[in-house]
Design an enzyme around this catalytic site. Structure first.
Site, mmCIF file in Angstrom:
data_model
loop_
_atom_site.group_PDB
_atom_site.id
_atom_site.type_symbol
_atom_site.label_atom_id
_atom_site.label_comp_id
_atom_site.label_asym_id
_atom_site.label_seq_id
_atom_site.Cartn_x
_atom_site.Cartn_y
_atom_site.Cartn_z
ATOM 1 C CB SER A 160 4.486 5.280 -6.049
ATOM 2 O OG SER A 160 5.074 5.533 -4.797
ATOM 3 C CG ASP A 246 0.542 10.312 -1.341
ATOM 4 O OD1 ASP A 246 1.031 9.619 -0.429
ATOM 5 O OD2 ASP A 246 0.793 10.125 -2.547
ATOM 6 C CG HIS A 275 1.146 6.419 -1.963
ATOM 7 N ND1 HIS A 275 1.732 7.510 -2.576
ATOM 8 C CD2 HIS A 275 1.887 5.340 -2.317
ATOM 9 C CE1 HIS A 275 2.778 7.102 -3.277
ATOM 10 N NE2 HIS A 275 2.898 5.800 -3.134
#
Length: 307
Positions: A160, A246, A275
């Site tokens: 991320s 996502d 995600h």
């Protein structure tokens, strides 16, 4: 000054700042790992805190430089034991101001709020992400100061926020990186991220909705932090994962950067995932790649020594 030139200059400025690296062994119950509290100095003389986790009784070990996700922080070295399971060490820090030991004490000059990714965005030199990128480059310098690390077997992993930061650091690394592993990466296609208000860029999105400012200046400044402008500099192979659904770091935004990577690259897309990406399933894949890279390197060295 163009984005690449800006960061080459920032990197030069970084080299003028003493690293002030310190590490001290801490008590940790493990038969396979030794853990050290580390610290080093970065932009605005902020002290960055983290861990060096070494395989016990092993010299010349491969190292994973780990960049963590937004608002995550270091809880226990157990978070990273999967890397130790295949003989790798880990170098990881708390991100500046994101709830861990590392603080963000230097005041912002243009704009500040609780959502860090919006802080200072009205001026590239004041932007929070400038601080994170500095810290990431300095962590690469730290890796070179560790005496037991095999400098030919250094890998980067990030998820991320950490995936985007890892790709940035990989782009400007002055040291050889063997392989990069980046999961659901952030910090790509930033104008669209801001326009859509996805993930950590919601704060900038909200500000722009309520305030009349020079949008061209904002667009210009964001270009200095968009990884799409840097990733073509990567020369080592990379493995990237994305989640098809996502909503935080949308696949479509990352693909803008992925298309610009000229090095050998692989993309694993998880159709049913958000995600979370590939989760532990993808971690297993990374471990398989690492073992192949490390074993192959060792085999090559042994073969060379027998000639």
């Amino acid at each position: 000054m163009k984005p690449k030139e800006y960061w080459l200059n920032e990197q030069k400025l970084s080299k003028e700042l003493p690293l002030d690296l310190e590490y001290q062994k801490r008590c940790f119950p493990s038969s396979i790992a030794s853990v050290y509290d580390i610290s080093y100095t970065s932009l605005y003389d902020e002290t960055i805190y983290g861990w060096l986790i070494e395989p016990k009784n092993k010299k010349n070990y491969p190292l994973i430089i780990e960049y963590i996700g937004y608002m995550n922080h270091l809880d226990s070295p157990l978070q990273f034991m999967h890397w130790l399971s295949i003989g790798c060490g880990v170098l990881v820090t708390d991100s500046r101001g994101q709830g861990g030991r590392t603080k963000d004490t230097h005041p912002y000059q243009t704009f500040s709020e609780s959502r860090l990714m919006a802080c200072g965005f009205l001026d590239k030199d004041d932007f929070y992400l400038r601080r994170l990128y500095w810290d990431a480059l300095r962590l690469l310098d730290v890796s070179q100061e560790l005496p037991l690390v095999d400098k030919e077997n250094i890998f980067i992993h990030g998820t991320s926020q950490g995936g985007g930061i890892g790709l940035f650091a990989n782009s400007f690394s002055l040291y050889p990186i063997k392989y990069g592993f980046y999961d659901v990466p952030s910090h790509s296609n930033l104008l669209n991220r801001v326009a859509q208000g996805t993930g950590s860029y919601q704060g900038i999105h909200d500000y722009l909705k309520e305030n009349t400012i020079d949008y061209e200046q904002v667009e210009n400044d964001l270009n200095y932090f968009d990884i799409k402008n840097f990733v073509e500099e990567i020369t080592n192979p990379v493995l990237v994962s994305v989640g098809e659904n996502d909503p935080i770091c949308p696949k479509e935004d990352f693909l803008v950067s992925y298309q610009k990577i000229k090095a050998f690259k692989e993309l694993t897309s998880y159709p049913e995932s958000g995600h979370g990406g590939g989760g532990l399933k993808h971690t297993e894949k990374i471990l398989q790649y690492l073992m192949k890279e490390i074993d192959g390197d060792l085999h090559e060295r042994h073969s060379s020594s027998n000639l």
